[in-house]
Design a protein around this motif. Structure first.
Motif, PDB file in Angstrom:
ATOM      1  N   ILE A  68      16.465 -18.627   3.371  1.00 50.14           N
ATOM      2  CA  ILE A  68      18.158 -17.314   2.743  1.00 50.14           C
ATOM      3  C   ILE A  68      18.139 -17.722   0.933  1.00 50.14           C
ATOM      4  CG2 ILE A  68      20.257 -19.276   3.548  1.00 50.14           C
ATOM      5  CD1 ILE A  68      21.591 -16.591   4.277  1.00 50.14           C
ATOM      6  N   HIS A  69      17.650 -19.432   0.508  1.00 53.01           N
ATOM      7  CA  HIS A  69      17.521 -20.055  -0.797  1.00 53.01           C
ATOM      8  C   HIS A  69      16.447 -20.041  -1.023  1.00 53.01           C
ATOM      9  CE1 HIS A  69      22.505 -21.273  -0.431  1.00 53.01           C
ATOM     10  NE2 HIS A  69      21.492 -21.633   0.958  1.00 53.01           N
ATOM     11  N   GLY A  70      15.441 -18.876  -0.698  1.00 56.25           N
ATOM     12  CA  GLY A  70      13.989 -18.442  -1.334  1.00 56.25           C
ATOM     13  C   GLY A  70      13.538 -20.071  -1.083  1.00 56.25           C
ATOM     14  N   HIS A  71      12.645 -20.292  -1.551  1.00 59.24           N
ATOM     15  CA  HIS A  71      11.191 -21.446  -1.382  1.00 59.24           C
ATOM     16  C   HIS A  71      11.851 -22.305  -2.697  1.00 59.24           C
ATOM     17  CE1 HIS A  71       8.971 -18.682   1.298  1.00 59.24           C
ATOM     18  NE2 HIS A  71       8.485 -18.149  -0.297  1.00 59.24           N
ATOM     19  N   ALA A 401       2.520  -4.813  -1.967  1.00 52.89           N
ATOM     20  CA  ALA A 401       1.601  -5.782  -2.162  1.00 52.89           C
ATOM     21  C   ALA A 401       0.671  -5.430  -2.961  1.00 52.89           C
ATOM     22  CB  ALA A 401       0.638  -5.751  -1.048  1.00 52.89           C
ATOM     23  N   GLU A 402       0.194  -3.924  -4.001  1.00 55.24           N
ATOM     24  CA  GLU A 402      -0.251  -4.061  -4.903  1.00 55.24           C
ATOM     25  C   GLU A 402       0.221  -4.530  -6.222  1.00 55.24           C
ATOM     26  OE1 GLU A 402      -1.816   0.289  -4.155  1.00 55.24           O
ATOM     27  OE2 GLU A 402      -3.629  -0.201  -2.837  1.00 55.24           O
ATOM     28  N   ASN A 403       1.809  -3.488  -6.337  1.00 51.32           N
ATOM     29  CA  ASN A 403       2.707  -3.686  -6.741  1.00 51.32           C
ATOM     30  C   ASN A 403       3.491  -5.108  -7.351  1.00 51.32           C
ATOM     31  OD1 ASN A 403       3.040  -1.607  -8.364  1.00 51.32           O
ATOM     32  ND2 ASN A 403       2.738  -0.422  -6.490  1.00 51.32           N
ATOM     33  N   GLY A 404       2.481  -6.588  -6.173  1.00 52.12           N
ATOM     34  CA  GLY A 404       3.462  -7.813  -5.927  1.00 52.12           C
ATOM     35  C   GLY A 404       4.959  -8.491  -5.227  1.00 52.12           C
ATOM     36  N   ILE A 405       4.882  -7.632  -4.363  1.00 49.98           N
ATOM     37  CA  ILE A 405       6.096  -7.679  -4.044  1.00 49.98           C
ATOM     38  C   ILE A 405       5.419  -7.714  -2.052  1.00 49.98           C
ATOM     39  CG2 ILE A 405       8.259  -6.732  -2.635  1.00 49.98           C
ATOM     40  CD1 ILE A 405       8.386  -4.947  -5.525  1.00 49.98           C
ATOM     41  N   ILE A 406       5.340  -8.657  -1.249  1.00 48.57           N
ATOM     42  CA  ILE A 406       5.587  -9.037   0.217  1.00 48.57           C
ATOM     43  C   ILE A 406       6.679  -7.747   0.135  1.00 48.57           C
ATOM     44  CG2 ILE A 406       5.115 -10.390   1.967  1.00 48.57           C
ATOM     45  CD1 ILE A 406       2.798 -10.276  -0.077  1.00 48.57           C
ATOM     46  N   LEU A 407       5.882  -6.781   1.399  1.00 43.12           N
ATOM     47  CA  LEU A 407       7.297  -6.044   2.604  1.00 43.12           C
ATOM     48  C   LEU A 407       6.710  -5.916   4.046  1.00 43.12           C
ATOM     49  CD1 LEU A 407       9.614  -4.028   2.483  1.00 43.12           C
ATOM     50  CD2 LEU A 407       8.188  -2.236   2.524  1.00 43.12           C
ATOM     51  N   PRO A 408       7.794  -6.383   5.020  1.00 43.92           N
ATOM     52  CA  PRO A 408       7.083  -6.487   5.557  1.00 43.92           C
ATOM     53  C   PRO A 408       7.046  -4.964   6.536  1.00 43.92           C
ATOM     54  CG  PRO A 408       9.342  -8.162   5.393  1.00 43.92           C
ATOM     55  CD  PRO A 408       8.927  -7.359   4.323  1.00 43.92           C
ATOM     56  N   CYS A 409       6.334  -4.709   6.874  1.00 45.56           N
ATOM     57  CA  CYS A 409       5.595  -3.232   7.902  1.00 45.56           C
ATOM     58  C   CYS A 409       6.329  -3.189   8.829  1.00 45.56           C
ATOM     59  CB  CYS A 409       3.803  -3.819   7.957  1.00 45.56           C
ATOM     60  SG  CYS A 409       3.961  -2.080   8.558  1.00 45.56           S
ATOM     61  N   GLY A 410       7.297  -2.059   8.872  1.00 39.33           N
ATOM     62  CA  GLY A 410       8.326  -2.094  10.170  1.00 39.33           C
ATOM     63  C   GLY A 410       9.055  -3.190  10.933  1.00 39.33           C
ATOM     64  N   ALA A 411       9.749  -3.975   9.621  1.00 36.98           N
ATOM     65  CA  ALA A 411      10.599  -4.905  10.077  1.00 36.98           C
ATOM     66  C   ALA A 411      11.231  -5.559   8.782  1.00 36.98           C
ATOM     67  CB  ALA A 411       9.740  -6.163  10.566  1.00 36.98           C
ATOM     68  N   ALA A 412      12.633  -6.198   9.609  1.00 37.87           N
ATOM     69  CA  ALA A 412      14.049  -6.668   8.424  1.00 37.87           C
ATOM     70  C   ALA A 412      13.131  -7.080   7.207  1.00 37.87           C
ATOM     71  CB  ALA A 412      14.827  -7.573   9.286  1.00 37.87           C
ATOM     72  N   ALA A 413      13.395  -6.343   5.914  1.00 42.75           N
ATOM     73  CA  ALA A 413      13.292  -7.220   4.643  1.00 42.75           C
ATOM     74  C   ALA A 413      14.584  -8.233   4.195  1.00 42.75           C
ATOM     75  CB  ALA A 413      13.195  -5.983   3.372  1.00 42.75           C
ATOM     76  N   SER A 414      14.508  -9.210   3.735  1.00 46.54           N
ATOM     77  CA  SER A 414      15.734  -9.715   3.099  1.00 46.54           C
ATOM     78  C   SER A 414      15.572 -10.166   1.946  1.00 46.54           C
ATOM     79  CB  SER A 414      15.809 -11.161   5.017  1.00 46.54           C
ATOM     80  OG  SER A 414      14.109 -12.107   4.191  1.00 46.54           O
ATOM     81  N   ILE A 415      16.915 -10.293   1.559  1.00 45.28           N
ATOM     82  CA  ILE A 415      16.415 -10.939   0.086  1.00 45.28           C
ATOM     83  C   ILE A 415      17.416 -12.143   0.429  1.00 45.28           C
ATOM     84  CG2 ILE A 415      18.370 -10.470  -1.792  1.00 45.28           C
ATOM     85  CD1 ILE A 415      18.954  -7.227  -1.045  1.00 45.28           C
ATOM     86  N   SER A 416      17.082 -13.257  -1.232  1.00 46.78           N
ATOM     87  CA  SER A 416      17.188 -14.796  -0.821  1.00 46.78           C
ATOM     88  C   SER A 416      18.857 -14.732  -2.044  1.00 46.78           C
ATOM     89  CB  SER A 416      15.797 -15.227  -0.852  1.00 46.78           C
ATOM     90  OG  SER A 416      15.244 -14.934  -1.858  1.00 46.78           O
ATOM     91  N   THR A 417      18.648 -16.464  -2.498  1.00 47.35           N
ATOM     92  CA  THR A 417      20.036 -16.343  -2.653  1.00 47.35           C
ATOM     93  C   THR A 417      18.925 -16.254  -4.372  1.00 47.35           C
ATOM     94  OG1 THR A 417      19.849 -18.178  -2.634  1.00 47.35           O
ATOM     95  CG2 THR A 417      21.371 -17.230  -1.576  1.00 47.35           C
TER      96      THR A 417
END
Length: 449
Positions: A68-71, A401-417
Motif C-alpha cells: 500500500i506504500h509502494g516499493h 503493459a505495452e504502455n508501461g503499466i502492470i494491470l492484473p488480469c481479471g483481478a483487483a488493481a490497487s493504488i499505492s500512497t
C-alpha cells in the motif's frame, strides 16, 4: 496480436528458460501472470517497477494489493535495517509484536485480542479452527467464487464453473482440485453473494452444524462489489440467532479504510483475519476478534483448546515493517488513496460511457477492477467471463503493459500512497487509448453478450 507476442524482454525470456529447469512450470506461484513469459523484476521504487531488461512500469498489482506504500518505502527500509542489525528472528517474543497488536486492537473495531501467523491462508485456517473449537460444530459457510487462501474448506467452490456450480437457488459445493477428500465439500455450505433469500434459507437450514460464515465484505474474485446492506443484515441476523460466528476475511480488504472494510460496510464480525498491508511488505497474517472467542488460543493454564505456533510467527522483521507501515497509514493517507481511486474509477467510467463500450468498473477506496460486461455484476456467476470476455481482458492487460503499466488480469488493481494525480490520469488515458484502438474487438464482445 501476432504469434509469438510477449510483453517480456530478452532477459526475462532467458530467466524463464532457467526457471523451467528447476520449477514444475517455471514459477513458484500459480498466481504469476505470463504472456507467455513472466516479467522478471530487478527492483521496485515507489509506485514503479523496473524489470531485468531495464524497462519501467507503473505497478497496479503491488504484490497482490500488499504494498500500500509502494516499493522500498523509506521508513520501512530504515526500520528493517535497524532491526536486521539486532537480529532477524528469535524463539522469544519481542516488544514489537506487542506494539503492532496494540495498534490493531486500538484501530480495528471488534478486535479485542490478536494472534500473529505468517500468511493470510494461516490466518483464515486458524480463524476457522477457532470457530469450530468455540462452537463445537464443524461445518462452515462461504461465498461462491470467493478466495480465502489455500485451506481445503475455503477452497470449495473457489473455481466453480457453469458446468458444475449447480442451480442458482442451491449452489453446489465443488472440489477445487483433483483428489480433494469427498468429505470436504460436504462440510461447506456455499452461498451466492448478495442473494438475501438464499443466504437466509441455507444458513437457517444448516444452522445446527455451522461453526462460522466466512465473509469478505468485497470479494475481489467475486467482482470487487460491496455486499448489499440487506444481505449483510440477513447474514448477521441468522448467525446471531443461531450461535454461528461471522469471520470477516480482510486479508485483502483491510485497506478499504482506516478501520478496515467491515467498519466501512457495517459488518460486525466475531473474528477478523488480516494480512498483506499489516506486514509492510513482509510475510504476515493475523487473527483478531472477540476476547471470549480468542481465548481458545490461551495456553496460560497448560495446553490450549487450540494450539497455534509457527517458527516465524510474530518474527521481529515482519512486526517492525508492519508497525512502521501501519503508523504511516493515517487518515490523511487513506483520504489520498480514496481520492485517487475515485479519479481512476470515475475516469474509466466516463471513457466507457463516451464510447458505449460493453465494459464496467467496480471497486472502492484504493481498489478497482474492470469487467468485460456492460452492467455492474452482483456476484461471482455474473463475473464469470465468456471466452470472448476473457480474450478482451488479456488484450487489455497486454495494452497496459505495452504502455508501461502492470494491470492484473481479471483481478483487483490497487493504488499505492506514492501515486499522484499524474499516475491516476495516466491510468485513465491508457484505458481510453485501449478503447480507441480495440473498437472492433469491443463490437465483437458486445455482439456475443
Amino acid at each position: 496480436m501476432p504469434a509469438g507476442f510477449s510483453c517480456a524482454g530478452r532477459r526475462s525470456d532467458e530467466s524463464f528458460a532457467r526457471a523451467q529447469r528447476v520449477f514444475p512450470d517455471g514459477t513458484s506461484r500459480v498466481t504469476i501472470e505470463r504472456d507467455p513469459t513472466p516479467l522478471y523484476i530487478e527492483r521496485g521504487m515507489g509506485s514503479y517497477l523496473a524489470d531485468v531488461d531495464g524497462r519501467r512500469f507503473l505497478d497496479l498489482n503491488c504484490n497482490f494489493t500488499t504494498l500500500i506504500h509502494g516499493h522500498a518505502f523509506g521508513p520501512v527500509v530504515e526500520a528493517l535495517t535497524h532491526q536486521l542489525q539486532r537480529g532477524s528472528c528469535f524463539a522469544n517474543p519481542t516488544e514489537s509484536e506487542i506494539e503492532l497488536a496494540e495498534l490493531l486492537c486500538s484501530r480495528i473495531p471488534h478486535v479485542d485480542r490478536v494472534r500473529f501467523v505468517n500468511t493470510g491462508t494461516e490466518a483464515v485456517l486458524f480463524a476457522i479452527k477457532a470457530a469450530r473449537v468455540f462452537t463445537g460444530r464443524s461445518k462452515i459457510a462461504k461465498l461462491e467464487g470467493a478466495y480465502h487462501g489455500a485451506y481445503d474448506w475455503v477452497e470449495v467452490s473457489q473455481a466453480a464453473a457453469p458446468d458444475n456450480w449447480g442451480e442458482a437457488i442451491q449452489p453446489k459445493s465443488t472440489a477445487f482440485y483433483r483428489g480433494m477428500p469427498a468429505s470436504v465439500p460436504e462440510e461447506v455450505v456455499v452461498l451466492r453473494f448478495n442473494d438475501v433469500e438464499g443466504a437466509h434459507r441455507l444458513l437457517s437450514s444448516n444452522a445446527h452444524n455451522l461453526a462460522a460464515v466466512v465473509l469478505d465484505p468485497m470479494p475481489s474474485r467475486g467482482g470487487l462489489v460491496a455486499a448489499k446492506p440487506d444481505f449483510m443484515a440477513t447474514v448477521q441476523e441468522v448467525t446471531r440467532n443461531n450461535g454461528i460466528l461471522v469471520i470477516a476475511d480482510e486479508v485483502l480488504n483491510l485497506r478499504q479504510s482506516f478501520q478496515g472494510a467491515s467498519a466501512r460496510y457495517g459488518l460486525v464480525p466475531d473474528v477478523i483475519t488480516m494480512g498483506k498491508i499489516i506486514g509492510g511488505g513482509l510475510p504476515i497474517g493475523a487473527i483478531g476478534g472477540r476476547e471470549d472467542v480468542m481465548k481458545v488460543f490461551d495456553a496460560s493454564a497448560g495446553r490450549p483448546l487450540l494450539p497455534q505456533g509457527g517458527t516465524f510467527s510474530a518474527n521481529p522483521l515482519s512486526m517492525t515493517a508492519g508497525l512502521t507501515a501501519m503508523r504511516y497509514l493515517d487518515h490523511a493517507a487513506f483520504a489520498h488513496l480514496e481520492r485517487l481511486g475515485d479519479i481512476v474509477r470515475d475516469g474509466i467510467g466516463r471513457a466507457i460511457s463516451s464510447r458505449g463500450a460493453p465494459l464496467c468498473v467496480t471497486g472502492a477506496a484504493s481498489l478497482f477492477r474492470i469487467h468485460p460486461r456492460a452492467e455492474i455484476p452482483n456476484d461471482y456467476r455474473e463475473v464469470y467471463p465468456t471466452p470472448a470476455g476473457a480474450t478482451l481482458m488479456k488484450e487489455l492487460t497486454r495494452f497496459f503493459a505495452e504502455n508501461g503499466i502492470i494491470l492484473p488480469c481479471g483481478a483487483a488493481a490497487s493504488i499505492s500512497t506514492p501515486m499522484t494525480g499524474a499516475e491516476a490520469g495516466l491510468i485513465v488515458d491508457v484505458f481510453a487509448g485501449f478503447l480507441e484502438s480495440r473498437q472492433d474487438m469491443l463490437d465483437t464482445i458486445a455482439f456475443r453478450k
